[in-house]
Design an enzyme around this catalytic site. Structure first.
Site, PDB file in Angstrom:
ATOM      1  N   ILE A 107       0.811  -1.141   0.121  1.00 37.24           N
ATOM      2  CA  ILE A 107      -0.038   0.011   0.009  1.00 37.24           C
ATOM      3  C   ILE A 107       0.993   1.221  -0.014  1.00 37.24           C
ATOM      4  O   ILE A 107       1.932   1.430   0.650  1.00 37.24           O
ATOM      5  CB  ILE A 107      -0.868  -0.076   1.170  1.00 37.24           C
ATOM      6  CG1 ILE A 107      -1.923   1.164   1.169  1.00 37.24           C
ATOM      7  CG2 ILE A 107      -0.327   0.100   2.647  1.00 37.24           C
ATOM      8  CD1 ILE A 107      -3.031   1.128   2.299  1.00 37.24           C
ATOM      9  N   SER A 108       0.637   2.250  -0.872  1.00 36.87           N
ATOM     10  CA  SER A 108       1.627   3.338  -1.118  1.00 36.87           C
ATOM     11  C   SER A 108       1.601   4.252   0.025  1.00 36.87           C
ATOM     12  O   SER A 108       0.587   4.201   0.813  1.00 36.87           O
ATOM     13  CB  SER A 108       1.123   4.049  -2.307  1.00 36.87           C
ATOM     14  OG  SER A 108       1.377   3.284  -3.535  1.00 36.87           O
TER      15      SER A 108
END
Length: 261
Positions: A107-108
């Protein structure tokens, strides 16, 4: 696979009691999503926002933005990031860094999510294509800012989990499918904006083709596990395409790009 949320303020306009009903329903949805947010979670979310703004201050000369627009800022506040990370990483959900979500994916970092969303300059009636659904967090942020989000994930397990998660959280304006994002989603094209959340060695021509005249694409470009550059792609009204490298980034590689016989 269709999932998603029609964010508050995005419901079709109706007359009289219809408007009040739509507003009341939106308030209920917001309350349900945040009902479990204790003071600690709220404090962590606000700390995340401050960290995002700090990073934006430091990179403003590269990206041409020194603050988040109100609708992107509100989206970052509204979307419960802790719902999009593995259970054992929930205590770290609001740290300004990427986190693993399984299958070699991440997840960025919140700053990157906010920046990429900001660079799209989304309007309430826009339709967005996302390449790389992952856990669904970026799609949820986009859903707060645009009318419709179409998201493609090549790993079936991630696509299915994201579908369930987004549906549980009430996101009704996101459509997720399993597929090869390199080739985009021709049946739903053209798109006002396209966002790619994995690094491509080049800008995929099918995505450029599916971008509306006047549209914007944000994509990390570069070799896997080496220096990549967040790249802004613009298509003019007459179809001319320009690109601009903004800043170095590190993304997992874009998987796909080959048609099977």
């Amino acid at each position: 696979m269709s999932v998603g949320k029609r964010p508050a303020g995005k419901e079709p306009a109706v007359k009289g009691l219809g408007i009040l009903s739509a507003v009341f329903f939106s308030l209920i949805v917001i309350s349900v999503i945040h009902a479990s947010d204790d003071s600690s979670t709220c404090a962590k979310r606000e700390a995340m926002i401050r960290a995002v703004q700090s990073d934006l201050d430091e990179t403003s000369r590269h990206v041409g933005r020194d603050r988040l627009s109100p609708h992107v800022l509100e989206a970052m506040r509204r979307v419960p990031r802790h719902e999009f990370v593995p259970e054992d990483l929930k205590p770290h959900a609001y740290e300004n860094r990427p986190l693993p979500i399984g299958y070699g994916q991440t997840i960025s970092q919140p700053y990157i999510v906010a920046l990429m969303t900001e660079l799209l300059d989304l309007k309430p009636d826009d339709t967005v294509l996302e390449i790389g659904t992952g856990s669904g967090y970026q799609a949820a942020v986009l859903a707060e800012c645009a009318r419709e989000v179409y998201s493609i994930e090549i790993i079936p397990e991630l696509a299915e989990t994201a579908q369930s998660r987004l549906l549980r959280l009430g996101y009704r304006n996101v459509t997720v499918k399993t597929g090869d994002g390199y080739f985009g989603w021709e049946e739903r094209a053209p798109f006002d904006a396209i966002i790619v959340t994995a690094a491509a060695t080049h800008i995929p021509p099918p995505l450029v083709h599916q971008l509306k005249p006047g549209g914007t694409m944000v994509i990390p470009v570069g070799p896997p596990f080496m220096v990549q550059h967040l790249t802004l792609v613009k298509k003019t009204e007459d179809g001319k395409v320009s690109t601009r490298q903004l800043l170095p980034v590190a993304f997992v590689p874009l998987i796909g790009g080959k048609r099977t016989p």
